[in-house]
Design a protein around this motif. Structure first.
Motif, short mmCIF file in Angstrom:
data_model
loop_
_atom_site.label_atom_id
_atom_site.label_comp_id
_atom_site.label_asym_id
_atom_site.label_seq_id
_atom_site.Cartn_x
_atom_site.Cartn_y
_atom_site.Cartn_z
N LYS A 55 0.70 -0.63 -0.07
CA LYS A 55 0.31 -0.20 0.07
C LYS A 55 0.53 1.48 -0.22
CE LYS A 55 -3.90 -1.84 1.67
NZ LYS A 55 -3.56 -3.69 2.16
N LYS A 56 2.02 1.28 -0.06
CA LYS A 56 3.31 1.57 0.64
C LYS A 56 3.01 2.62 1.60
CE LYS A 56 4.24 2.40 -4.69
NZ LYS A 56 2.76 1.58 -5.08
N LEU A 57 2.74 2.65 2.71
CA LEU A 57 2.16 3.50 3.69
C LEU A 57 3.33 3.02 5.02
CD1 LEU A 57 -1.84 2.54 3.98
CD2 LEU A 57 -0.43 4.25 2.45
N LEU A 58 3.49 4.07 5.93
CA LEU A 58 3.98 3.68 7.07
C LEU A 58 3.74 4.28 7.91
CD1 LEU A 58 7.36 5.39 5.98
CD2 LEU A 58 6.95 3.30 6.71
N ALA A 59 3.49 3.67 9.04
CA ALA A 59 2.24 4.31 10.68
C ALA A 59 3.20 3.44 11.15
CB ALA A 59 1.24 3.22 10.14
N THR A 60 2.33 4.55 12.80
CA THR A 60 3.31 4.88 13.62
C THR A 60 2.04 5.02 15.00
OG1 THR A 60 4.91 5.27 15.58
CG2 THR A 60 3.95 6.70 14.46
N TRP A 61 2.36 4.75 16.87
CA TRP A 61 1.21 5.26 17.30
C TRP A 61 1.41 6.19 18.48
CZ3 TRP A 61 0.77 3.13 22.16
CH2 TRP A 61 0.94 2.01 22.33
N PHE A 62 1.03 7.17 18.80
CA PHE A 62 0.95 7.82 20.26
C PHE A 62 -0.30 7.04 21.08
CE2 PHE A 62 2.21 9.63 16.69
CZ PHE A 62 3.27 10.73 17.34
N GLY A 63 0.73 7.49 22.13
CA GLY A 63 -0.04 6.76 23.51
C GLY A 63 0.08 7.74 24.34
N PRO A 64 -0.85 8.07 25.93
CA PRO A 64 -0.44 9.44 26.78
C PRO A 64 1.12 8.84 27.70
CG PRO A 64 -2.81 7.18 27.18
CD PRO A 64 -1.54 6.81 25.73
N ARG A 65 1.28 9.65 27.70
CA ARG A 65 2.57 10.03 28.56
C ARG A 65 2.88 9.15 29.33
NH1 ARG A 65 3.31 14.92 28.44
NH2 ARG A 65 3.66 15.13 26.06
N ASP A 66 1.72 9.18 30.49
CA ASP A 66 1.60 8.68 31.67
C ASP A 66 1.04 7.45 31.57
OD1 ASP A 66 1.38 7.56 33.98
OD2 ASP A 66 0.35 9.71 35.14
N ALA B 261 0.00 5.15 33.10
CA ALA B 261 -1.49 4.75 34.05
C ALA B 261 -2.82 5.41 33.28
CB ALA B 261 -1.48 6.11 35.20
N LEU B 262 -2.41 6.67 32.06
CA LEU B 262 -3.87 6.70 31.32
C LEU B 262 -4.13 6.35 30.64
CD1 LEU B 262 -2.98 10.45 31.45
CD2 LEU B 262 -4.64 9.52 33.00
N TYR B 263 -3.42 4.93 30.20
CA TYR B 263 -4.22 4.43 29.08
C TYR B 263 -5.81 3.10 29.67
CZ TYR B 263 -0.02 3.29 26.51
OH TYR B 263 1.13 3.67 25.34
N ASP B 264 -5.62 4.32 30.67
CA ASP B 264 -7.48 3.22 31.04
C ASP B 264 -8.49 4.61 30.80
OD1 ASP B 264 -7.03 1.43 31.85
OD2 ASP B 264 -6.21 1.24 33.55
N THR B 265 -8.16 5.82 30.40
CA THR B 265 -8.73 6.69 30.59
C THR B 265 -8.48 7.35 29.04
OG1 THR B 265 -8.11 7.91 32.10
CG2 THR B 265 -8.43 8.99 30.97
N LEU B 266 -7.44 7.74 27.98
CA LEU B 266 -7.27 8.23 27.24
C LEU B 266 -7.13 7.13 25.82
CD1 LEU B 266 -4.85 10.91 27.93
CD2 LEU B 266 -7.16 10.97 27.71
N PRO B 267 -7.31 7.18 24.94
CA PRO B 267 -7.48 6.19 23.93
C PRO B 267 -6.23 6.08 22.90
CG PRO B 267 -8.47 8.56 22.56
CD PRO B 267 -8.81 8.72 24.38
N ARG B 268 -5.27 5.78 22.35
CA ARG B 268 -4.43 5.88 21.05
C ARG B 268 -4.79 6.33 20.15
NH1 ARG B 268 -5.45 0.80 24.47
NH2 ARG B 268 -4.18 -0.21 25.24
N ILE B 269 -3.37 7.03 19.65
CA ILE B 269 -3.63 7.67 18.77
C ILE B 269 -3.10 6.49 17.09
CG2 ILE B 269 -3.58 9.68 16.77
CD1 ILE B 269 -5.62 9.78 19.42
N PHE B 270 -3.62 6.35 16.16
CA PHE B 270 -2.38 5.40 14.86
C PHE B 270 -2.91 6.48 13.73
CE2 PHE B 270 -2.73 2.51 11.62
CZ PHE B 270 -1.73 1.80 12.01
#
Length: 393
Positions: A162-173, A175-184
Motif C-alpha cells: 500500500k506504500k504506507l508507513l504508520a506509528t502510534w502514540f499513547g498517553p505520556r503517563d 496510568a492514563l491508558y485506562d482513560t485516553l485512547p491510543r492514536i494510530f
C-alpha cells in the motif's frame, strides 16, 4: 481551510466492496467540501456542546445526539492527570466524526446500548491518515499530540503493497491508558506513487511546505492542523472529480486523503472493557469477546469488513480486531459534481490479558490496560485499511 458540511441525510446504496461481500447497502450521508458550504462545523459550536444525561440507556428512540454523548462520557471523566483541553479535543474530534458517520450512532444505539446498557463505553484508539510530504505527514500530527500529553511509541509499521508507513502514540503517563485512547497515524509514501499521482498531490499540498508572507511559520502550523482535526476541514482546495478518480485508480488511500484531509478516519471501541460481554474465561463453545460483539453488529444489519476474516487475530492471539465497512458520503467536487465516496467507519478491538498477568485479575473485575496486549499488528492493520476500499457497482 474549507469547511465540511454536516451530515444531513441518510440513504442506502447498494455496492460491491473489497472489504466485505455485503449487498444490503451501507449508510450514506451528505458531506460536501465544496466552497461555500451551507452547513459548517465551527469550533464555537463544538465547544458549546453540553454533556447532559441521556436518561435510560438502551431506549430505541434515543436521538443520535444523545447516543453520541453517551460515548463521550468516559472521554470527559474527571482525572487530575488529564488536561481538560486534551479531553475537549478528543471529544470534538469524535463528535465531528460521528456527525457524518451514521454507522457510529447505529452501533452505539442498536448494539452497545441495547445489549450492554449498564456498561461504560471506552475508546481503544483513534486513527488518522495523511500524505507523506513536507508540511504534512505523521510529523505534523505529532506536533499537535505532544502538547496534549501524548508520546510516540517506538513501533513503526510498513505496508509495502500500500506504500504506507504508520506509528502510534499513547498517553505520556502509562496510568492514563485506562482513560485516553491510543492514536494510530499513517501516511502514504507519495514519492513511491506514479508521476501523475505525485503531480496531483503536489498541486494540492505544495503550498503547505512554504511560508506565510511576513511570517517565519509554515502554512500548516500546529494550529492549522488542530483546526483541521477538530472540524474535518480540508487544508487544501476542494479536489476535482478527475483528480480524485486518478488517485483512486492507483491508491484508494491517497484518494481518501485528498477528499477528507485530516478527518478522523475511524475510532475503535474497546470491547474487552464492556461489562457483561462474555470473554475467553467463560469457557464453552460459543463466541466470546470481540467475535461475539461483531456478530451482534452483523446481526443488526451493519456491513462488516471480512477481508482476512470476520475477526483479525495477531500471531500471539492476544490482539483481536474487526471493523465495519465505511459509510458512503455524497461528496461535492470542485466542478459541482456530486458522487458517493467512501467515508469513515468504526472498529472493534479486544486486547487480551498478557500471560504474566493471567490469574492475577480478581474474579468479577476487569484487567487494566497495562495488563493487556498493547500496540498494533501489521497484518491485521493491513486488512483494517481495506474498510474504505469500496468500488461502486
Amino acid at each position: 481551510m474549507l469547511p465540511a458540511s454536516r451530515a444531513t441525510s441518510r440513504a442506502h446504496l447498494h455496492h460491491r466492496s473489497l472489504c466485505a461481500s455485503w449487498t444490503k447497502g451501507s449508510a450514506l450521508s451528505t458531506n460536501s467540501y465544496a466552497r461555500p458550504a451551507k452547513h459548517t462545523f465551527s469550533i464555537a459550536r463544538l465547544v458549546s456542546t453540553s454533556f447532559t444525561s441521556s436518561g435510560a440507556a438502551g431506549q430505541q428512540a434515543m436521538p443520535s445526539e444523545r447516543v453520541i454523548e453517551e460515548a463521550c462520557k468516559t472521554l470527559v471523566a474527571r482525572d487530575p492527570k488529564v488536561s481538560p483541553l486534551t479531553q475537549s479535543a478528543l471529544v470534538h474530534m469524535f463528535k465531528a466524526y460521528a456527525d457524518v458517520t451514521p454507522s457510529v450512532a447505529a452501533v452505539l444505539r442498536n448494539v452497545l446500548l441495547h445489549h450492554f446498557p449498564a456498561s461504560p463505553i471506552y475508546h481503544d484508539h483513534y486513527a488518522f491518515r495523511t500524505f507523506g510530504v513536507p508540511g504534512l505527514g505523521i510529523s505534523s500530527l505529532s506536533e499537535v499530540l505532544l502538547p496534549l500529553g501524548y508520546t510516540q511509541r517506538q513501533d513503526t509499521f510498513a505496508f509495502p503493497n500500500k506504500k504506507l508507513l504508520a506509528t502510534w502514540f499513547g498517553p505520556r503517563d502509562p496510568a492514563l491508558y485506562d482513560t485516553l485512547p491510543r492514536i494510530f497515524m499513517s501516511e502514504i509514501e507519495v514519492h513511491k506513487l506514479s508521476e501523475p499521482a505525485q503531480q496531483v498531490i503536489a498541486r494540492y499540498t505544495s503550498h503547505l511546505s512554504g511560508g506565510v508572507p511576513g511570517s517565519t511559520a509554515g502554512v500548516m502550523s500546529p494550529t492549522h492542523t488542530l483546526s483541521a482535526l477538530l472540524t474535518r476541514s480540508l487544508p487544501w482546495d476542494t479536489p476535482s472529480l478527475h483528480d480524485y478518480e486518478l488517485l483512486l485508480k492507483e491508491s484508494e488511500y491517497a484518494a481518501w486523503v485528498l477528499a477528507h484531509g485530516y478527518a478522523l478516519n475511524h475510532t475503535a471501541l474497546a470491547t474487552h472493557r464492556l461489562a457483561g460481554l462474555p470473554d475467553e474465561s467463560h469457557g464453552g463453545t460459543g463466541s466470546t469477546g470481540v467475535r461475539y460483539f461483531t456478530e451482534l453488529v452483523k446481526a443488526a444489519g451493519m456491513p462488516i469488513n471480512e477481508d482476512g476474516g470476520l475477526v483479525k487475530v495477531s500471531p500471539d492471539g492476544l490482539l483481536l480486531q474487526s471493523s465495519t465497512c465505511s459509510d458512503m458520503v455524497h461528496y461535492t467536487f470542485a466542478g459541482g459534481q456530486v458522487r458517493p465516496i467512501a467515508g469513515a467507519y468504526i472498529e472493534f478491538v479486544e486486547r487480551r490479558v498478557l500471560p504474566q498477568f493471567t490469574g492475577q485479575v480478581p474474579a468479577g473485575s476487569h484487567a487494566s490496560e497495562a495488563q493487556r496486549r498493547d500496540g498494533f499488528e501489521v497484518a491485521s492493520a493491513d486488512k483494517i485499511f481495506q474498510s474504505t476500499n469500496i468500488r461502486l457497482g
